[in-house]
Design a protein around this motif. Structure first.
Motif, PDB file in Angstrom:
ATOM      1  N   GLY A   8       4.273   5.297   8.146  1.00 12.47           N
ATOM      2  CA  GLY A   8       3.730   4.195   7.382  1.00 12.47           C
ATOM      3  C   GLY A   8       4.664   2.998   7.361  1.00 12.47           C
ATOM      4  N   PHE A   9       4.137   1.853   6.933  1.00 12.67           N
ATOM      5  CA  PHE A   9       4.911   0.614   6.894  1.00 12.67           C
ATOM      6  C   PHE A   9       6.171   0.790   6.064  1.00 12.67           C
ATOM      7  CE2 PHE A   9       6.144  -3.576   5.581  1.00 12.67           C
ATOM      8  CZ  PHE A   9       5.784  -4.413   6.617  1.00 12.67           C
ATOM      9  N   LEU A  76       7.340  -3.581  12.945  1.00 14.99           N
ATOM     10  CA  LEU A  76       6.481  -3.901  11.809  1.00 14.99           C
ATOM     11  C   LEU A  76       5.324  -4.802  12.207  1.00 14.99           C
ATOM     12  CD1 LEU A  76       9.143  -4.461   8.993  1.00 14.99           C
ATOM     13  CD2 LEU A  76       7.768  -2.429   9.438  1.00 14.99           C
ATOM     14  N   GLU A  77       5.536  -5.670  13.203  1.00 14.48           N
ATOM     15  CA  GLU A  77       4.473  -6.566  13.665  1.00 14.48           C
ATOM     16  C   GLU A  77       3.574  -5.914  14.721  1.00 14.48           C
ATOM     17  OE1 GLU A  77       3.245  -9.204  12.677  1.00 14.48           O
ATOM     18  OE2 GLU A  77       4.717 -10.486  11.677  1.00 14.48           O
ATOM     19  N   ALA A 189       2.950 -14.837   5.216  1.00 12.82           N
ATOM     20  CA  ALA A 189       2.215 -13.590   5.004  1.00 12.82           C
ATOM     21  C   ALA A 189       3.108 -12.368   5.147  1.00 12.82           C
ATOM     22  CB  ALA A 189       1.053 -13.496   5.990  1.00 12.82           C
ATOM     23  N   THR A 190       4.017 -12.392   6.111  1.00 16.42           N
ATOM     24  CA  THR A 190       4.829 -11.245   6.535  1.00 16.42           C
ATOM     25  C   THR A 190       3.920 -10.179   7.147  1.00 16.42           C
ATOM     26  OG1 THR A 190       4.785  -9.741   4.596  1.00 16.42           O
ATOM     27  CG2 THR A 190       6.301 -11.632   4.511  1.00 16.42           C
ATOM     28  N   PRO A 191       4.494  -9.274   7.941  1.00 17.23           N
ATOM     29  CA  PRO A 191       3.656  -8.227   8.537  1.00 17.23           C
ATOM     30  C   PRO A 191       3.091  -7.244   7.526  1.00 17.23           C
ATOM     31  CG  PRO A 191       5.983  -7.886   9.048  1.00 17.23           C
ATOM     32  CD  PRO A 191       5.871  -9.248   8.449  1.00 17.23           C
ATOM     33  N   TYR A 192       3.575  -7.270   6.295  1.00 12.42           N
ATOM     34  CA  TYR A 192       2.990  -6.384   5.284  1.00 12.42           C
ATOM     35  C   TYR A 192       1.594  -6.839   4.895  1.00 12.42           C
ATOM     36  CZ  TYR A 192       2.319  -3.528   1.145  1.00 12.42           C
ATOM     37  OH  TYR A 192       1.810  -2.636   0.235  1.00 12.42           O
ATOM     38  N   LEU A 193       1.375  -8.146   4.825  1.00  8.75           N
ATOM     39  CA  LEU A 193       0.063  -8.664   4.447  1.00  8.75           C
ATOM     40  C   LEU A 193      -0.820  -8.947   5.651  1.00  8.75           C
ATOM     41  CD1 LEU A 193       0.994 -11.174   1.575  1.00  8.75           C
ATOM     42  CD2 LEU A 193       0.374  -8.754   1.390  1.00  8.75           C
ATOM     43  N   LEU A 292      10.623  -4.941   1.563  1.00  4.88           N
ATOM     44  CA  LEU A 292       9.575  -5.944   1.791  1.00  4.88           C
ATOM     45  C   LEU A 292       8.256  -5.578   1.131  1.00  4.88           C
ATOM     46  CD1 LEU A 292       8.639  -8.561   3.174  1.00  4.88           C
ATOM     47  CD2 LEU A 292       8.156  -7.208   5.224  1.00  4.88           C
ATOM     48  N   SER A 293       7.787  -4.360   1.325  1.00  2.00           N
ATOM     49  CA  SER A 293       6.485  -3.978   0.767  1.00  2.00           C
ATOM     50  C   SER A 293       6.486  -4.052  -0.752  1.00  2.00           C
ATOM     51  CB  SER A 293       6.098  -2.571   1.228  1.00  2.00           C
ATOM     52  OG  SER A 293       7.010  -1.599   0.741  1.00  2.00           O
TER      53      SER A 293
END
Length: 430
Positions: A8-9, A76-77, A189-193, A292-293
């Motif tokens: 998972g992220f 992550l991306e 946004a970051t890769p989380y969003l 980050l998350s």
């Protein structure tokens, strides 16, 4: 870690790119504060310089701490590789450098950070490049702007300052039809969003100074390559498809395949432009990404609550947060940013420019700085600062009119932020 797609992220943001140090067993990635690296022998050195072997030569090009960060962000991306550099603006030049040449142009969204608009409208002209600005929501306008000399389309996933969310898939389809890459600035946004590559983006850039680091300590940028673009499908990208004289005729795309852009970014871009990220900055960013998350969840939670409160205030004319039901971009949140609309938006105040200045000067918890994406809540009047160099028409198009204030919501207690905003709004209209 890049071969572990089932993680998972939250796991990848901690473990991707990070391995115990082979010399000491150190669990945290060390800061490799070194300029150069000892070669095994002359043959090893020659192989590295000929790009026949991957390894460390000189820290303008490669560094183990920076390499760990590159792997983490690329993972992550969902990209094939990444190149870190000294700032977000450096990342934008690094992204364009292998694609452009004198006489070439890039089609660019009008909804960009003011410094990016200046970079595209003014600075890149010195390279013989040009930019065509379009409404990124108008697919026909994008198609019409693309010509034989266009080499890319550029937009932000969540636009700074207004929080506008781009329909990335629609824009990517237009770029694909023209045979050119879509470059997406995913800083807000970051890769989380949001993961733009999943929506068809070829390249993703970040100002790592913002949410990825999250603590306002260092500047940094990164370019992530999806690995999906066929650089040899046309003659538009000779830097990647044709023989490279500096490497005895090596063809980057033919030799490195999905990693062609990444290798070119290091072997040519960093070699010649020198926009290097220092290892200490990479270390701070690695630490920041570990949370980050958690931070983005809090940014979104706080922004939703604060924006909703502001929308109902008597002294507020409008709020641009896409997480609000009233936003024209609300329907895109679930499609483009399913975990939330971020922590950045603008507020239009009744009372115009003077009210905005008094409002900013009256805030106590909010820091008045030229930055965003910090754990601290930040505020700035864009028209007189970050977007000051733009014409009134450009300011309006970018969402930075004189009666607008940009707000970056941090991770504090939301009720405390609301109380601070309330007292400042009262003073601004007294």
């Amino acid at each position: 870690m890049t071969d572990a797609p089932n993680y998972g992220f939250e796991t990848l943001q901690i473990h991707a790119g990070a391995r115990p140090d082979p010399a000491t067993g150190a669990r945290q990635t060390p800061i490799y504060q070194t300029t150069a690296y000892v070669f095994r022998d002359a043959e090893h050195a020659a192989a590295l310089f000929n790009l026949q072997e991957v390894g460390y030569i000189y820290s303008r090009l490669t560094n183990p701490t920076v390499a760990a960060l590159q792997e983490r962000v690329a993972t992550l991306e969902g990209g094939a590789g990444a190149v870190c550099c000294s700032s977000g603006h450096a990342a934008q030049i690094m992204a364009l450098f292998p694609l452009m040449g004198p006489g070439c142009n890039v089609v660019v969204s009008t909804r960009l950070y003011g410094g990016s608009i200046t970079q595209f409208s003014q600075t890149i002209r010195r390279f013989g490049w040009s930019a065509k600005f379009v409404d990124i929501d108008d697919m026909d306008a994008i198609r019409e702007a693309i010509d034989d000399d266009t080499r890319a389309v550029f937009c932000e996933s969540i636009a700074n300052p207004g929080g506008h969310i781009a329909d990335l898939r629609a824009v990517a389809d237009v770029a694909d039809a023209a045979g050119i890459p879509l470059i997406v600035d995913n800083t807000s946004a970051t890769p989380y969003l949001c993961r733009p590559i999943e929506h068809g983006a070829t390249l993703v850039v970040h100002s790592m100074t913002k949410y990825l680091t999250g603590n306002g300590t260092v500047t940094g940028g990164v370019v992530v390559d999806s690995g999906n673009f066929d650089w040899s499908a046309s003659d538009k990208f000779p830097s990647l498809s044709e023989p490279e004289p500096a490497y005895h005729g090596l063809k980057f795309h033919e030799t490195f395949g999905p990693l062609a852009f990444t290798f070119h970014g290091i072997a040519v871009g960093l070699r010649d432009l020198g926009m290097t990220l220092n290892p200490q900055a990479a270390h701070y960013t690695l630490l920041g990404i570990e949370t980050l998350s958690l931070r983005m969840e809090r940014h979104v939670e706080n922004a939703t609550k604060v924006a909703g409160w502001l929308e109902g205030h008597d002294n507020v004319e409008a709020v641009t947060y896409a997480g609000l039901q009233s936003s024209p971009y609300h329907d895109r949140v679930a499609k483009v940013c399913p975990k939330g609309a971020g922590g950045l938006f603008t507020v239009t105040l009744k009372g115009g420019y003077d009210a905005c200045v008094k409002f900013v000067d009256s805030l106590e918890l909010f820091s008045h700085v030229a930055n965003l994406g910090d754990t601290r809540s930040l505020v700035i009047h864009s028209a007189s600062t970050t977007h000051r160099q733009l014409t009134p028409e450009q300011q309006e198009a970018a969402g930075a009119a004189p009666n607008v204030v940009r707000i970056s919501i941090g991770c504090e207690n939301a009720d405390d932020l609301i109380a601070d905003l309330d007292q400042a709004l009262a003073k601004a209209h007294s």
